[in-house]
Design an enzyme around this catalytic site. Structure first.
Site, short mmCIF file in Angstrom:
data_model
loop_
_atom_site.label_atom_id
_atom_site.label_comp_id
_atom_site.label_asym_id
_atom_site.label_seq_id
_atom_site.Cartn_x
_atom_site.Cartn_y
_atom_site.Cartn_z
N GLY B 505 66.47 77.38 2.62
CA GLY B 505 65.22 77.27 1.74
C GLY B 505 64.27 76.39 2.70
O GLY B 505 63.01 76.22 2.60
N ARG B 547 69.46 68.29 10.92
CA ARG B 547 69.91 68.63 12.28
C ARG B 547 69.48 69.91 12.50
O ARG B 547 69.41 70.28 14.10
CB ARG B 547 71.32 68.30 12.43
CG ARG B 547 72.23 69.60 11.80
CD ARG B 547 73.80 69.30 11.84
NE ARG B 547 74.10 69.70 13.07
CZ ARG B 547 74.57 70.97 13.44
NH1 ARG B 547 74.17 71.83 12.44
NH2 ARG B 547 75.24 71.24 14.48
N THR B 549 66.59 72.10 13.09
CA THR B 549 65.59 72.47 13.78
C THR B 549 66.10 72.06 15.29
O THR B 549 65.87 72.76 16.32
CB THR B 549 64.27 71.80 13.56
OG1 THR B 549 63.98 72.43 12.24
CG2 THR B 549 63.25 71.94 14.45
N GLU B 747 65.26 65.19 5.89
CA GLU B 747 65.58 64.10 4.85
C GLU B 747 64.28 63.07 4.81
O GLU B 747 64.36 62.43 3.74
CB GLU B 747 66.76 63.75 5.14
CG GLU B 747 67.96 64.48 4.98
CD GLU B 747 69.25 64.00 5.67
OE1 GLU B 747 70.11 63.60 4.89
OE2 GLU B 747 69.21 64.00 6.86
#
Ligand SMILES: Cc1cc2nc3c(=O)[nH]c(=O)nc-3n(C[C@H](O)[C@H](O)[C@H](O)COP(=O)(O)OP(=O)(O)OC[C@H]3O[C@@H](n4cnc5c(N)ncnc54)[C@H](O)[C@@H]3O)c2cc1C
Ligand code: FES
Ligand code: FES
Lengths: 287, 788, 158
Positions: B505, B547, B549, B747
């Protein structure tokens, strides 16, 4: 128990006939019945009576000196109604803090009353506005109706004085006297979709800074919606002064009997009672 | 329908278009930094996307699990006979029926089905497979379990007392894990300090609340191969783990990941329901679907790690930080999942967010009979930042320095290597700080609010600042942190990218497609990303640590570049131009200099395919980031890049009720480079609001091992009317290793919110609250000085 | 097991006759009996809005609605909403605005948004939208882009 019979009567008469046999669950908007039966809290009874198709239970009308609100009126309909907005702005306002649009579109006033939650949001203004409930039954072949003040109809969490074969057909609220001020407050961190930690309804006639006919209703601070009679007594017939307001706020703080649960502690609910009653009265005093 | 291959052969003559007089030019156009709509969005918004809940396999049964009703007890007897006799029930299993089961979890400390003892209310005792979920539910009620209660451990203090009941025999002191880290000499650091503060911060339980509840479908083929439809974020790691738990060959496990209704870290570990569904499928030889109810989702999903964090920090009068000591105590719950390992991240913030010459860190994670914590977006960093950033404010105030200047003085610069060995190749930290301070008019408001604290007004306004450091180029937790990609282009110039990276998502699918499009000069519509089948896609560690991308992006870029090189070589050969003179734009081979169209890509590919030396364009690339596995002392450059962010938050506190209204959030994020602006804004806005929930509204209330509020009515997610205004600035530090300069961001946005809110409430009221969440009652109590 | 009740209604314009147990929710009927899985289960208690559908043009939570109460009514699910031009505009606005992440909440938002635009038209301002979607939870997006999408779709509705 699983449901054995399902009825969706079109007329009050038929519905009362079915209810007379007993052991029935009344279904209006279902926004309480569904989650409560799914979770097993209140299992469905043998007969499920869907009252949503009964035209006699709908509509909001001005009759004599009162407004009669059909039990099936949804919260959305109530909020949009001109009579309600004009005479009972705090009732409309309570709708604005009620659940979400989807639930307001489904949930009914009759359901809110009969569900008798101590945190039922429309009950607080209705109690402050001297509402009475109109009940119908068909004990011996003919339809009989009677009325009861809302305050005595509500007994405890989920408990009302509704008798087995009875149906709540309407809520009646007297047209307010001239000079009446109304205030409503529901505590929450967001506009709606929040179960009240406390709710307060106030109605009083204000003449030259003196309050009379004072009605205070409190939600979520006792097993049922309660009248703040001690606080009313402090205020009745008196001129609003900072000292009186503080005295009233203290009375409100002292007269409630809240519980502690995951939403709030009893201590905090009392503190809120004090602070909010005070703010409300200052507001009434100033405007 | 077959067309004879000869019929399709198309030959390309140089200057074909020009000769035909149809030459057109195509400008160079970049997708980088644009607002690109997500590829999967149209189907999702139409209700077409099939989530696991929407899937039904022919012959499928429905599984349900019986959970413990005791927090800590011996199981004396389980009687499943009545459940088995219920019509429509196909299997009822207990630990006895699966003697082959093996322990699972980070420390392998529990079995999927508990046989002799339960240690939490979420323990799995038995499971049913039946024709319908209702029958399975009814069967659960017929299972009789006799318990013998054991003394419970409801908190860490009790669990650490000598003589406390032992929860796991292999850990007689109930200590599940410890972590120790240090650099420098904190005694020396303290001796050099002019001010020293020590405070304890208490962080609460929250849970992921993915809108799609957990679920799985398990199915075996006739040869014993397992097909698992799973929501996992780490399919390849789970292949191995499932194989261990089930005692089967990992090669026989195929994991397909239907689109999932939210992850946020919750699907990073194997939880017992998945192996249990597999046991049921094995027992019944039928596909078994097991879906949670929302109440179960609250009761038996992982949580964020509740932490008690004691921080001791010092500084010199001139504003130089001298040392930092952190001791954290984690309620591990009954078993060990990823939550226990959050110290990996907590210690990074303690040691390296600011320059700290001397640092010491210790964690003890202790078993109790409470729910257990998994990984959750931010992974310990929310907790660490909450403490560190409050201390930054406190020290600044004590030494009379403005909080921005104090932070700037100690903030990391590009090129630095921290005591923990993290090397910041790109670092926009100071830019982030200055940007949010300026955009939020932080210093002026900060001073003004302090002056207003003593005034009798009901509503108090406050601003707070906090910053964060997080891995932004993967995290080498495992020996490999890589990802593979396969790119193939068909005869119609349609590109299929098979990437190891899972989409949860967050939009990775779209970013990967975008990077490939950019390289191959094809439109977004020409790309399909295949990312959900372990039999098709190449290896990847999984979606975690922000991580995807970075790692999967680099991997996809590598494969796309190889495809590009091949295409241009073919084009060069066909046209006679030098490959370097050619470019790919809008599905066409063009002259790089003028943009003059030479030949459509599809035509070129067909000419290659149907030539004498028939060939296709199919390339692969495996990317392994240049990061290090930490040594035993937790030192090492664990990520190939690091992300930075600063946030300023403005709140209004109602002193009559304790309600804190979050009015506005200014964020500056060093993201390396913006690839898809729409996607990255969405990540940040969603993260901010998740952080808002952590700070203000959400709390999973656990009393005596029992979750007291397993429903949205009392577990309050932020709703639309509550969201703050958001002002986001991207700092583009152009990371040298990142795909086109980008770093991970997933994050980051949630991390600073609670910390900045804490500082804002302090700025508004002069009261510092070190315990989360800032619910009205908690704030009101703090303002009145009345404890619970 | 209780007796099934036969009911007739229209879903997305097509008449249907089904027999359902009286306890069943409209959500379960749509998903399990009729096979329209665009309407989602997020909580089953009226708290998340993932199950929002239109009944006679009003948005309600299908998880709180008894299936038997659908008798004689007009149901519209997300599949039906996006089949109409107004609904398709809402869907496209969600896509363009980046209002979709995991997408699990999206069908509920799209239906509720279509309802809001239907009732308020282009007068729909961001504050009204926020209040109008307070019964829909989204864990991914932070709502901002959802509000922007609905604002854009409302503007186009003019
Ligand atoms: C997510 C959620 C949020 C909510 N938020 C709020 C809120 O903010 N404030 C609030 O006050 N309530 C709230 N509610 C509760 C509920 O929506 C209201 O109580 C609503 O008014 C009930 O009306 P209904 O028509 O749906 O009742 P139903 O569920 O159909 O019935 C409720 C009860 O009343 C009985 N009943 C209904 N009508 C009659 C009648 N005419 N005569 C006799 N008995 C009758 C039923 O048998 C049942 O016991 C919420 C519910 C949910 C699920
Ligand atoms: S599933 Fe109906 S509101 Fe959540
Ligand atoms: S997009 Fe995931 S819950 Fe809304």
């Amino acid at each position: 128990m699983t449901v054995e019979h399902y009825y969706a009567p079109k007329h009050l008469d038929e519905a009362l006939e079915v209810l007379r046999a007993g052991n029935a669950t009344i279904l209006a908007g279902g926004t309480d019945v569904m989650p409560q039966s799914e979770s097993g809290k209140t299992p469905l009874r043998k007969t499920l009576v869907n009252i949503r198709r009964i035209a006699e239970l709908t509509g909001i009308r001005l009759a004599k000196n009162e407004v009669r609100i059909g039990a099936l009126t949804t919260i959305s309909e109530m909020m949009a109604n001109d009579l309600i907005r004009k005479h009972f702005p705090i009732l409309a306002e309570s709708g604005d803090h009620f659940a979400s649009e989807q639930i307001r579109n489904a949930g009914t006033l009759g359901g809110n009353v009969c569900n008798a939650s101590p945190a039922g949001d429309t009950l607080v203004p209705m109690l402050a506005l001297d509402a009475v409930v109109e009940l119908a039954a068909k004990p011996n072949g003919s339809v009989e109706t009677h009325t009861t003040p809302l305050g005595s109809f509500l007994v405890g969490p989920g408990k009302t004085r509704r008798a087995q074969g009875e149906l709540l057909v309407a809520i009646r609220i007297p047209v307010p006297p001239a000079g009446q001020v109304q205030r409503f407050f529901k505590f929450g961190t967001r506009p709606a979709l929040d179960i009240s930690a406390i709710a307060i309804g106030l109605a009083a006639v204000k003449t030259k800074g003196v309050l009379s006919h004072v009605r205070l209703a409190y939600g979520a601070v006792a097993p049922a919606i309660m009248r703040g009679s001690k606080t009313e007594a402090v205020l009745e017939g008196k001129r609003l002064t900072p000292e009186l307001i503080e005295q009233a706020a203290q009375a409100a703080h002292d007269e409630v009997k809240p519980i502690s649960d995951v939403r709030a502690s009893d201590w905090y609910r009392r503190e809120l009672m004090h602070n909010i009653v005070k703010r409300m009265l200052i507001d009434v005093h100033e405007h | 329908m077959g067309i004879a291959p000869e019929a399709q052969v198309e030959t390309i003559a140089p200057h074909e278009a020009r000769d035909a007089g149809t030459a057109r030019t195509i400008e160079k156009d970049s997708l980088i930094g644009k607002r690109i709509a997500k590829l999967d969005a149209p189907d999702k918004a139409s209700g077409k996307t099939r989530y696991i809940h929407d899937m039904n396999l022919p012959g499928q049964l429905h599984g349900k699990i019986l959970h413990s009703t005791r927090v800590h007890a011996l199981i004396k007897r389980i009687d499943t006979s009545k459940a088995k006799a219920l019509p429509g029930v196909h299997a009822v299993i207990t630990a006895e029926d699966v003697p082959y089961q093996r322990p699972l979890g980070v420390s392998k400390d529990h079995m999927p089905l508990k046989g002799d003892r339960v240690r939490s209310m979420r323990d799995e005792i038995a499971a049913v497979a039946a024709d319908t979920p209702e029958i399975a539910e009814a069967a659960l009620k017929l299972i009789e379990v006799e318990y013998e209660d054991l003394p419970p451990l409801y908190n860490v203090a009790e669990a650490m007392k000598p003589g406390a009941p032992v929860l796991h025999d292999q850990k007689p002191d109930n200590v599940a894990m410890t972590f120790d880290y240090s650099h420098g000499d904190v005694v020396q650091g303290e001796a050099e300090s002019d001010v020293v503060f020590e405070d304890t911060f208490k962080l609460h339980y929250v849970t992921h609340c993915c809108m799609g509840v957990s679920g799985v479908i398990a199915d075996f083929d006739s040869a014993g191969g397992l097909m698992l439809y799973s929501q996992t974020q780490v399919p390849f790691l789970h292949k191995r783990e499932f194989a261990e738990i089930l005692g089967i060959d990992p090669g026989r496990i195929r994991i397909v990941q239907p689109p999932i209704g939210g992850g946020f870290g919750s699907k990073l570990d194997i939880y017992p329901f998945e192996p249990i569904a597999i046991f049921l499928a094995k027992a019944t030889r039928r596909p078994v679907k097991l879906i949670f109810s929302r109440e179960q989702e609250f009761r038996i999903s992982p949580t964020r790690q509740p932490v008690l964090l004691t921080l001791r920090s010092g500084a010199k009068k001139d504003g130089t930080l001298t040392f930092r000591t952190a001791t954290t105590l984690h309620d591990n719950g009954a078993y060990t999942s990823w939550g226990a390992t959050t110290p990996f991240v907590i210690m990074q913030t303690i040691s390296s967010l600011y320059r700290v010459p001397h640092c010491k860190y210790h964690t003890t994670a202790v078993y109790t009979n409470n729910p257990y914590a998994g990984s959750f977006r931010g992974y310990g960093n929310l907790q660490a930042t909450f403490a560190v950033e409050q201390h930054m404010d406190k020290i600044a105030e004590a030494i009379g320095m403005d909080p921005l200047a104090f932070r700037l003085k100690n903030a990391q610069d590009p090129g630095e290597t921290t005591g923990q060995g993290m090397h910041f190749k790109s670092c926009g930290f100071k830019d982030c700080l200055r940007t949010v301070a300026e955009r939020g008019d932080y210093l002026r408001k900060h001073a003004e609010n302090i002056a207003n604290q003593a005034k009798p007004e009901r509503y108090k306004r406050g601003v707070g600042m906090a910053s964060m450091l997080h891995v932004g180029g993967g995290a080498k937790i495992y020996p490999s942190d890589g990802c593979g990609t396969i790119v193939k282009i068909d005869d119609f110039a349609h590109v299929t990218v098979m990437t190891g990276a899972s989409e949860i998502g967050q939009g990775s699918e779209t970013v990967i497609a975008q990077l490939v499009c950019e390289e191959l000069g094809v439109p977004m519509e020409a790309v399909t990303v295949v990312n959900n089948d372990t039999d098709v896609k190449p290896w990847d560690v999984g979606v975690h640590a922000s991580r995807t991308t970075f790692i999967a992006g680099n991997s996809a870029l590598g494969a796309a570049r190889k495809a590009r090189d091949k295409i241009l070589a073919v084009a060069a050969k066909a046209t006679g131009y030098d490959a370097s003179a050619l470019d790919l734009r809008q599905g066409t081979i063009v002259m790089a200099g003028t943009g003059e169209a030479i030949v459509p890509l599809a035509k070129l590919l067909r000419s290659l395919h149907f030539s004498e030396k028939a060939d296709l364009v199919m390339t692969t690339h495996y990317y392994e980031p240049p990061s290090e596995h930490q040594d035993k002392g937790f030192k090492g450059d664990v990520s190939a890049a690091y992300a930075w962010a600063s946030q300023v938050i403005e709140v209004v506190v109602d002193t009559d009720t304790g309600i804190v209204k979050m009015e506005k959030v200014w964020g500056a994020h060093d993201v390396g480079r913006v690839l898809n602006r729409l996607g990255i804004e969405g990540q940040i806005e969603g993260g901010v609001v998740m952080g808002q929930g952590y700070a203000l509204t959400e709390e999973l209330i656990v009393e005596d091992g029992v979750v007291k509020n397993p429903a949205f009515r009392d577990y309050k997610l932020v709703t639309a009317p509550e969201i703050p205004e958001m002002d986001v600035t991207f700092i583009e530090s152009m990371d040298g290793e990142g795909p086109r300069g980008a770093k991970g961001v997933g994050e980051a946005p949630a991390i600073c919110i609670a910390a900045a809110t804490a500082n804002a409430i302090y700025n508004a009221t002069g009261v510092r609250i070190q315990t989360l969440p800032y619910t009205p009652e908690n704030v009101y109590r703090a303002l009145k000085g009345v404890n619970r | 097991m209780s007796t099934n009740i036969e009911i007739r209604f229209t879903v997305n314009g097509s008449p249907r006759t089904v027999a359902v147990p009286p306890e069943m929710s409209a959500l379960n009927m749509l998903r399990e009996v009729i096979g329209l899985t665009g309407t989602k289960y997020g909580c089953g208690e009226g708290e998340c809005g993932a199950c929002t559908i239109l009944v006679d043009g009003m948005s309600v939570n299908s998880c709180l609605l008894f299936a038997v109460d659908c008798d004689g009514r007009k149901l519209t699910t997300v599949e039906g909403v996006v089949n109409e031009p107004a609904g398709a505009r809402v869907r496209d606005a969600f896509v363009q605005a980046g209002a979709v992440q995991c997408g699990f909440c999206t069908p509920g938002f799209v239906v509720q948004a279509a309802h809001l635009i239907d009732t308020h038209g282009s007068k729909l301002d961001p504050e009204t939208i926020k209040r109008g979607i307070e019964g829909n939870l989204c864990r991914c997006t932070g709502y901002k882009k959802i509000v922007e999408a609905i604002t854009a779709a409302a503007q186009e509705a003019r």
